[in-house]
Design an enzyme around this catalytic site. Sequence first.
Site, PDB file in Angstrom:
ATOM      1  N   TYR A  20       0.837  -1.203   0.000  1.00 45.98           N
ATOM      2  CA  TYR A  20       0.000   0.000   0.000  1.00 45.98           C
ATOM      3  C   TYR A  20       0.873   1.255   0.000  1.00 45.98           C
ATOM      4  O   TYR A  20       0.634   2.198  -0.757  1.00 45.98           O
ATOM      5  CB  TYR A  20      -0.922  -0.022   1.217  1.00 45.98           C
ATOM      6  CG  TYR A  20      -1.783   1.208   1.364  1.00 45.98           C
ATOM      7  CD1 TYR A  20      -2.797   1.487   0.451  1.00 45.98           C
ATOM      8  CD2 TYR A  20      -1.578   2.094   2.419  1.00 45.98           C
ATOM      9  CE1 TYR A  20      -3.587   2.614   0.584  1.00 45.98           C
ATOM     10  CE2 TYR A  20      -2.371   3.221   2.564  1.00 45.98           C
ATOM     11  CZ  TYR A  20      -3.363   3.481   1.639  1.00 45.98           C
ATOM     12  OH  TYR A  20      -4.140   4.605   1.776  1.00 45.98           O
ATOM     13  N   GLU A  42     -12.099   4.790   4.289  1.00 51.13           N
ATOM     14  CA  GLU A  42     -11.807   5.605   5.465  1.00 51.13           C
ATOM     15  C   GLU A  42     -12.963   5.559   6.461  1.00 51.13           C
ATOM     16  O   GLU A  42     -12.743   5.585   7.674  1.00 51.13           O
ATOM     17  CB  GLU A  42     -11.513   7.053   5.057  1.00 51.13           C
ATOM     18  CG  GLU A  42     -10.276   7.240   4.197  1.00 51.13           C
ATOM     19  CD  GLU A  42      -8.976   6.856   4.869  1.00 51.13           C
ATOM     20  OE1 GLU A  42      -8.956   6.701   6.111  1.00 51.13           O
ATOM     21  OE2 GLU A  42      -7.964   6.709   4.158  1.00 51.13           O
ATOM     22  N   TRP A  50      -5.684   0.465  10.083  1.00 43.85           N
ATOM     23  CA  TRP A  50      -5.683   0.495   8.625  1.00 43.85           C
ATOM     24  C   TRP A  50      -5.290  -0.863   8.059  1.00 43.85           C
ATOM     25  O   TRP A  50      -5.753  -1.258   6.992  1.00 43.85           O
ATOM     26  CB  TRP A  50      -4.752   1.585   8.124  1.00 43.85           C
ATOM     27  CG  TRP A  50      -4.815   1.768   6.650  1.00 43.85           C
ATOM     28  CD1 TRP A  50      -3.801   1.598   5.761  1.00 43.85           C
ATOM     29  CD2 TRP A  50      -5.951   2.142   5.859  1.00 43.85           C
ATOM     30  NE1 TRP A  50      -4.241   1.833   4.471  1.00 43.85           N
ATOM     31  CE2 TRP A  50      -5.557   2.174   4.511  1.00 43.85           C
ATOM     32  CE3 TRP A  50      -7.281   2.450   6.170  1.00 43.85           C
ATOM     33  CZ2 TRP A  50      -6.441   2.491   3.475  1.00 43.85           C
ATOM     34  CZ3 TRP A  50      -8.156   2.770   5.140  1.00 43.85           C
ATOM     35  CH2 TRP A  50      -7.723   2.791   3.811  1.00 43.85           C
TER      36      TRP A  50
END
Length: 198
Positions: A20, A42, A50
């Site tokens: 990522y 989000e 995350w």
Amino acid sequence: MGDDKVRCPWALQDPLYIQYHDQEWGTPERDELKVFQHLCLEVFQFGLSWLLILKRRPFLMRALLDFEPMRLAEMDEEGVMAALQMPMMIRSPAKVLGVVNNARALLRMWDRGLSLSDQVWSAVGGVPIVSRRSIREPLPPSTEESRALSRRLKSLGFVFTGPVVCYSLMQAVGAVDDHGVECFRHSFNRNGGVGHGA
């Protein structure tokens, strides 16, 4: 990793983080649907790690119609309940409803000739804010720009769009480049630096 590249320390915790970090985070993205997809992620990340979201991303997208706003906006209570029962789904009715609400808010924006991508990028004057921080320095949870974006999105009917979520969104779509200056992904190391400083 098999290379000697300097990366932001948070990215070293897991191979998914590395991927990522190296391929997405901080890369300027202006495509309307992709910006909306980032916002959906989000929303789910709020209060969670995350890394969990990255691991669940394929399942979230499968359960929620690939985050396609026109299809999401039509999701009724039965569809929400079905999505919540999908394998590996994050079972938060509030967040699923938030994503559905935001899809409807996006369609209302489009009806007014507005764009989510434009809202995000106008918060930084259309040019990425490029961080001057070292990889050892902590990042702020929010900024003046993310607070302004939060107020704007809330006025347009979006939910789960507080200043912290908005800042994470800005980082994700590259409106802010928060890679440490030593990181190989920092704008100045990638392309000589395009943006204005923070």
